[in-house]
Design a protein around this motif. Structure first.
Motif, short mmCIF file in Angstrom:
data_model
loop_
_atom_site.label_atom_id
_atom_site.label_comp_id
_atom_site.label_asym_id
_atom_site.label_seq_id
_atom_site.Cartn_x
_atom_site.Cartn_y
_atom_site.Cartn_z
N ARG A 37 22.67 40.68 80.13
CA ARG A 37 23.99 41.19 79.77
C ARG A 37 24.59 42.05 80.87
O ARG A 37 25.76 41.92 81.19
N HIS A 38 23.84 42.95 81.43
CA HIS A 38 24.33 43.79 82.52
C HIS A 38 24.14 42.99 83.81
O HIS A 38 23.06 42.96 84.40
N ARG A 39 25.22 42.37 84.27
CA ARG A 39 25.13 41.40 85.35
C ARG A 39 25.65 42.00 86.66
O ARG A 39 26.84 42.25 86.81
N PHE A 40 24.74 42.21 87.57
CA PHE A 40 25.09 42.60 88.93
C PHE A 40 24.97 41.34 89.78
O PHE A 40 23.89 40.98 90.23
N MET A 41 26.10 40.63 89.94
CA MET A 41 26.06 39.29 90.50
C MET A 41 25.51 39.25 91.92
O MET A 41 24.82 38.30 92.30
N ARG B 293 34.90 53.30 88.22
CA ARG B 293 34.36 51.98 87.94
C ARG B 293 33.36 51.56 89.02
O ARG B 293 32.34 50.92 88.72
N LEU B 294 33.64 51.91 90.26
CA LEU B 294 32.70 51.60 91.33
C LEU B 294 31.40 52.36 91.16
O LEU B 294 30.31 51.83 91.45
N TRP B 295 31.49 53.62 90.68
CA TRP B 295 30.28 54.41 90.43
C TRP B 295 29.43 53.76 89.35
O TRP B 295 28.22 53.60 89.50
N ASN B 296 30.07 53.35 88.24
CA ASN B 296 29.33 52.68 87.17
C ASN B 296 28.77 51.34 87.64
O ASN B 296 27.67 50.93 87.23
N PHE B 297 29.54 50.67 88.49
CA PHE B 297 29.07 49.40 89.06
C PHE B 297 27.82 49.62 89.90
O PHE B 297 26.87 48.82 89.85
N ALA B 298 27.81 50.70 90.67
CA ALA B 298 26.64 51.02 91.50
C ALA B 298 25.43 51.33 90.63
O ALA B 298 24.30 50.92 90.93
N ILE B 299 25.63 52.05 89.53
CA ILE B 299 24.53 52.36 88.62
C ILE B 299 23.97 51.08 88.02
O ILE B 299 22.74 50.90 87.92
N ASP B 300 24.85 50.16 87.63
CA ASP B 300 24.39 48.88 87.09
C ASP B 300 23.57 48.13 88.13
O ASP B 300 22.54 47.52 87.80
N GLY B 301 24.01 48.16 89.39
CA GLY B 301 23.29 47.46 90.43
C GLY B 301 21.90 48.03 90.66
O GLY B 301 20.91 47.29 90.76
N VAL B 302 21.79 49.35 90.70
CA VAL B 302 20.50 49.99 90.96
C VAL B 302 19.56 49.79 89.79
O VAL B 302 18.39 49.42 89.96
N THR B 303 20.04 50.02 88.56
CA THR B 303 19.16 49.93 87.40
C THR B 303 18.80 48.49 87.05
O THR B 303 17.78 48.26 86.39
N SER B 304 19.62 47.52 87.49
CA SER B 304 19.31 46.12 87.19
C SER B 304 18.22 45.57 88.09
O SER B 304 17.51 44.64 87.70
N ILE C 73 15.95 57.89 82.03
CA ILE C 73 15.27 57.06 81.03
C ILE C 73 16.28 56.46 80.06
O ILE C 73 16.18 55.29 79.66
N GLY C 74 17.29 57.24 79.68
CA GLY C 74 18.30 56.76 78.76
C GLY C 74 19.10 55.59 79.32
O GLY C 74 19.48 54.68 78.57
N GLU C 75 19.36 55.60 80.65
CA GLU C 75 20.08 54.49 81.26
C GLU C 75 19.31 53.18 81.08
O GLU C 75 19.87 52.14 80.72
N TYR C 76 18.02 53.23 81.33
CA TYR C 76 17.21 52.02 81.18
C TYR C 76 17.04 51.64 79.71
O TYR C 76 17.08 50.46 79.35
N LEU C 77 16.87 52.62 78.84
CA LEU C 77 16.72 52.35 77.42
C LEU C 77 17.99 51.74 76.85
O LEU C 77 17.95 50.82 76.02
N GLY C 78 19.15 52.23 77.30
CA GLY C 78 20.42 51.67 76.85
C GLY C 78 20.57 50.21 77.23
O GLY C 78 21.09 49.40 76.45
N ARG C 79 20.08 49.85 78.41
CA ARG C 79 20.15 48.46 78.83
C ARG C 79 19.22 47.58 78.01
O ARG C 79 19.55 46.44 77.68
N TYR D 247 18.52 48.15 74.92
CA TYR D 247 19.21 48.04 73.64
C TYR D 247 20.29 46.97 73.69
O TYR D 247 20.43 46.15 72.78
N GLU D 248 21.06 46.94 74.78
CA GLU D 248 22.11 45.93 74.91
C GLU D 248 21.51 44.52 74.98
O GLU D 248 22.03 43.58 74.38
N GLU D 249 20.41 44.37 75.71
CA GLU D 249 19.78 43.06 75.81
C GLU D 249 19.21 42.60 74.48
O GLU D 249 19.24 41.41 74.15
N SER D 250 18.69 43.52 73.68
CA SER D 250 18.02 43.15 72.43
C SER D 250 18.99 42.61 71.39
O SER D 250 18.59 41.86 70.49
N LYS D 251 20.28 42.94 71.49
CA LYS D 251 21.25 42.48 70.49
C LYS D 251 21.61 41.01 70.68
O LYS D 251 22.09 40.37 69.73
N ARG D 252 21.41 40.47 71.87
CA ARG D 252 21.60 39.04 72.13
C ARG D 252 23.00 38.54 71.79
O ARG D 252 23.18 37.45 71.26
#
Length: 332
Positions: free
Chosen positions: A179-183, A215-226, A288-294, A296-301
């Motif tokens: 779901r969290h796609r860092f292309m 948005r770029l900051w959040n995009f960077a967080i998605d990239g690192v945590t993914s 830890i919450g950043e990874y746990l949130g991801r 959670y998002e993946e588990s909902k499918r």
């Protein structure tokens, strides 16, 4: 012999002013590819725009039989919109192009030439970025260097979504449904034969960028945590270092009290230590919450995206098969 196919995928959000200026340049490129024996077309993806982008796309499609249109049910974000477009390319290769005209479509024949040589991922590497502030250039430069150090997946520096993907690279990419796609990371993760084409990035042909610093900051967080667990490991190291420092400090306080007594109340010291340790714990919990949130998002499918409208091109080819593919991708 069957001619090779190429679909230029363009995801757009509120780009009603830019698309009419981009299309004539694309049409000229398509004419040149046709002369070189490439059966090429364009797929525009409207990512839930609200400024007349879909209407502009319909005008373009009515004038050019090689244009297909895909409209998502709402704004899902650029990464998902790109995924929706690439999902529909079931025959041949795909060329990703931004709707703002910053990545010159005139270079597409160079990408095609590399693809014909056997490369699966032909990506453009920026040597300059016209029309962008020094702050954006500096933060982009820093981001690519940081993620290269943190992630095990190769992410080429100064390289965006401007690239050509071969059929087998597209097949591999379609298997990744996170779901969290860092292309940019996903392109590197699938591997295969890769080569870079240096180019100068132009200024936007119209409108303003939709990616502000937040948005770029959040995009960077998605990239690192993914693609890296380094923040979790860093939190562990910081916790260990803090615990060691606190233990040494505790020994010093006890030893000082035993040898010299403690005539002065230690309120400032106690508060400083409590605030410091509390801050470290909160930072670690946030990581830890950043990874746990991801998780959670993946588990909902939930589906990655939902399709509102589909307009197949009138150009001879297998586009008629895409309608069934759209429904499948929306549900899977």
């Amino acid at each position: 012999m069957t001619r090779p196919r190429l679909t230029i995928v363009i995801a757009a959000f509120d780009e009603a002013r830019a698309l009419p200026r981009l299309q004539p340049r694309l049409a000229a490129v398509l004419d040149g590819l046709d002369a070189d024996g490439i059966d090429a077309g364009v797929l525009y993806v409207d990512d839930g725009s609200g400024d007349g982008t879909w209407e502009a796309m319909e005008v373009i499609a009515a004038a050019d039989a090689r244009v297909s249109l895909l409209r998502l049910s709402r704004n899902f974000g650029k990464e998902v919109a790109l995924t929706a477009g690439l999902d529909q390319v079931t025959d041949g290769a795909a060329m990703i192009l931004d709707a703002d005209g910053q990545d010159p479509p005139e270079l597409i024949p160079q990408f095609v030439a590399r693809w014909r040589e056997g490369y699966d991922d032909v990506h453009g590497t920026r040597v300059s970025r016209a029309g962008e502030s020094w702050a954006k250039k500096a933060t982009a430069h820093a981001f690519y260097r940081v993620i290269q150090r943190l992630a095990k997946t190769p992410v080429p520096a100064d390289t965006g979504d401007y690239r050509l993907l071969s059929p087998r690279a597209l097949d591999a990419l379609r298997q990744i449904r996170e779901r969290h796609r860092f292309m940019k990371g996903l392109f590197g993760w699938i591997g295969f034969n890769r080569i870079a084409i240096p180019y100068e990035r132009h200024a936007r042909i119209a409108g303003r960028s939709k990616f502000g610093f937040w948005r770029l900051w959040n995009f960077a967080i998605d990239g690192v945590t993914s693609f890296s667990t380094a923040p979790l490991r860093l939190a562990t190291y910081v916790g260990l270092a803090t615990a060691c420092a606190a233990f040494v400090f505790a020994l010093w306080v006890v030893g000082k009290a035993m040898l010299y007594g403690d005539a002065v109340a230690g309120w400032p010291t106690m508060m400083a230590v409590i605030l410091f340790l509390g801050s470290v714990q909160l930072v670690a919990l946030g990581v830890i919450g950043e990874y746990l949130g991801r998780l959670y998002e993946e588990s909902k499918r939930r589906p990655l995206y939902l399709v509102r409208d589909w307009r197949s091109s009138r150009h001879p080819g297998p586009e008629g098969l895409h309608q069934e593919r759209v429904v499948t991708a929306a549900q899977g």
